[in-house]
Design a protein around this motif. Structure first.
Motif, mmCIF file in Angstrom:
data_model
loop_
_atom_site.group_PDB
_atom_site.id
_atom_site.type_symbol
_atom_site.label_atom_id
_atom_site.label_comp_id
_atom_site.label_asym_id
_atom_site.label_seq_id
_atom_site.Cartn_x
_atom_site.Cartn_y
_atom_site.Cartn_z
ATOM 1 N N ASP A 52 64.681 68.775 72.794
ATOM 2 C CA ASP A 52 64.333 69.336 71.517
ATOM 3 C C ASP A 52 63.880 70.652 71.350
ATOM 4 O O ASP A 52 64.552 71.566 70.775
ATOM 5 N N HIS A 53 62.791 71.108 72.182
ATOM 6 C CA HIS A 53 62.324 72.503 72.207
ATOM 7 C C HIS A 53 63.259 73.536 72.621
ATOM 8 O O HIS A 53 63.294 74.360 72.286
ATOM 9 N N ALA A 54 64.077 73.108 73.607
ATOM 10 C CA ALA A 54 64.899 74.080 74.430
ATOM 11 C C ALA A 54 66.029 74.336 73.476
ATOM 12 O O ALA A 54 66.440 75.284 73.313
ATOM 13 N N ALA A 55 66.549 73.337 72.877
ATOM 14 C CA ALA A 55 67.774 73.570 71.827
ATOM 15 C C ALA A 55 67.203 74.409 70.696
ATOM 16 O O ALA A 55 67.821 75.486 70.255
ATOM 17 N N ASN A 56 66.027 74.165 70.048
ATOM 18 C CA ASN A 56 65.530 75.022 68.985
ATOM 19 C C ASN A 56 64.989 76.184 69.494
ATOM 20 O O ASN A 56 65.240 77.621 68.794
ATOM 21 N N GLY A 57 64.665 76.319 70.779
ATOM 22 C CA GLY A 57 64.196 77.898 71.432
ATOM 23 C C GLY A 57 65.337 78.767 71.524
ATOM 24 O O GLY A 57 65.412 79.780 71.231
ATOM 25 N N HIS A 58 66.326 77.738 71.880
ATOM 26 C CA HIS A 58 67.741 78.775 72.163
ATOM 27 C C HIS A 58 68.317 79.336 70.794
ATOM 28 O O HIS A 58 68.797 80.242 70.597
ATOM 29 N N LEU A 59 68.237 78.371 69.872
ATOM 30 C CA LEU A 59 68.859 78.836 68.317
ATOM 31 C C LEU A 59 68.122 80.233 68.027
ATOM 32 O O LEU A 59 68.705 80.770 67.420
ATOM 33 N N VAL A 60 66.727 79.973 68.158
ATOM 34 C CA VAL A 60 66.159 80.986 67.783
ATOM 35 C C VAL A 60 66.455 82.553 68.627
ATOM 36 O O VAL A 60 66.376 83.484 68.188
ATOM 37 N N ASP A 61 66.595 81.995 69.944
ATOM 38 C CA ASP A 61 66.962 83.123 70.680
ATOM 39 C C ASP A 61 68.229 83.715 70.391
ATOM 40 O O ASP A 61 68.524 85.301 70.571
ATOM 41 N N LEU A 62 69.217 83.119 69.641
ATOM 42 C CA LEU A 62 70.531 83.444 69.107
ATOM 43 C C LEU A 62 70.381 84.124 68.351
ATOM 44 O O LEU A 62 70.972 85.618 68.070
ATOM 45 N N PHE A 63 69.265 83.993 67.227
ATOM 46 C CA PHE A 63 69.049 84.896 66.011
ATOM 47 C C PHE A 63 68.356 86.184 66.481
ATOM 48 O O PHE A 63 68.378 87.241 66.008
ATOM 49 N N ALA A 64 67.457 86.126 67.457
ATOM 50 C CA ALA A 64 66.655 87.299 68.013
ATOM 51 C C ALA A 64 67.676 88.199 68.709
ATOM 52 O O ALA A 64 67.350 89.213 68.713
ATOM 53 N N ALA A 65 68.828 87.881 69.031
ATOM 54 C CA ALA A 65 69.693 88.953 69.418
ATOM 55 C C ALA A 65 70.471 89.862 68.535
ATOM 56 O O ALA A 65 70.987 90.659 68.968
ATOM 57 N N LEU A 66 70.180 89.346 67.090
ATOM 58 C CA LEU A 66 70.769 90.147 65.969
ATOM 59 C C LEU A 66 69.903 90.973 65.498
ATOM 60 O O LEU A 66 68.580 90.889 65.492
ATOM 61 N N PRO A 67 70.183 91.972 64.981
ATOM 62 C CA PRO A 67 69.422 92.931 64.387
ATOM 63 C C PRO A 67 68.089 92.240 63.448
ATOM 64 O O PRO A 67 68.664 91.563 62.411
ATOM 65 N N LEU A 68 66.985 92.895 63.372
ATOM 66 C CA LEU A 68 65.918 92.207 62.574
ATOM 67 C C LEU A 68 66.102 92.751 61.272
ATOM 68 O O LEU A 68 66.347 93.621 60.715
ATOM 69 N N PRO A 69 65.809 91.711 60.190
ATOM 70 C CA PRO A 69 66.062 91.791 58.865
ATOM 71 C C PRO A 69 65.238 92.943 57.959
ATOM 72 O O PRO A 69 65.744 93.667 57.252
#
Length: 188
Positions: A52-69
């Motif tokens: 669970d934590h790895a999948a959620n962490g990876h989802l956050v990492d994907l968004f972290a690769a995008l420009p910050l709002p």
């Protein structure tokens, strides 16, 4: 005992400890811990939460690769993504996501972000999907081939979000549910 404080008697970890390791949740009552039991408990606890934590962490990492709002680059990116994705983009737009989008993970709402990602992707038509892939790929700016990189990001986000949603469904399984599953397959 730390493990006991975080266990619901019906969750998978509790059932693993009691059924597979023969360790009652109130154990040890005056007994001694040995290294094997401590190691097994630690391994079971790590396995229970890691997926669970790895999948959620990876989802956050994907968004972290995008420009910050909250940057000029981020505002431009999110505006472009909203234009490319149409109404579907509102599912993940920082201004529409309800403020502390990722803080909700810390509060235990582990499927909220995943559900928004899946809704976003489901609502995109083919043209919007390609346009969103172009915007995301251009923002990643890793190796060239913006659309290809953007499609990889979208595919990864979709698969990861699905893993989060699927894992959250499993947390309600009981020993009886698992036995019924196994018996159905044995009887097939």
């Amino acid at each position: 005992m730390i493990v006991r404080l975080h266990l619901d008697k019906d969750d998978e970890l509790a059932q693993h400890l009691t059924n597979r390791l023969n360790s009652p949740l109130d154990w040890p009552e005056g007994g001694d811990l040995d290294t094997e039991h401590v190691a097994r408990i630690a391994a079971a606890a790590a396995c229970e939460v890691s997926y669970d934590h790895a999948a959620n962490g990876h989802l956050v990492d994907l968004f972290a690769a995008l420009p910050l709002p909250d940057t000029s680059e981020g505002r431009e990116f999110w505006t472009s993504l909203s234009l490319a994705g149409g109404d579907a983009a509102s599912n993940i737009d920082p201004g529409n996501a309800g403020g502390p989008f990722f803080d909700r993970l810390l509060d235990g709402n582990e499927t909220g972000i995943a559900g928004r990602v899946l809704s976003f992707l489901e609502e995109l038509n083919d043209d919007e999907h390609n346009a969103v892939a172009d915007v995301i790929g251009a923002a990643l700016d890793l190796l060239g081939g913006a659309r290809y990189l953007g499609k990889l990001w979208l595919r990864d986000a979709e698969t990861t979000a699905w893993h989060v949603v699927l894992a959250s469904r499993r947390q309600y399984d009981t020993a009886e549910d698992r036995e019924r599953f196994l018996q159905a397959w044995r009887n097939a």
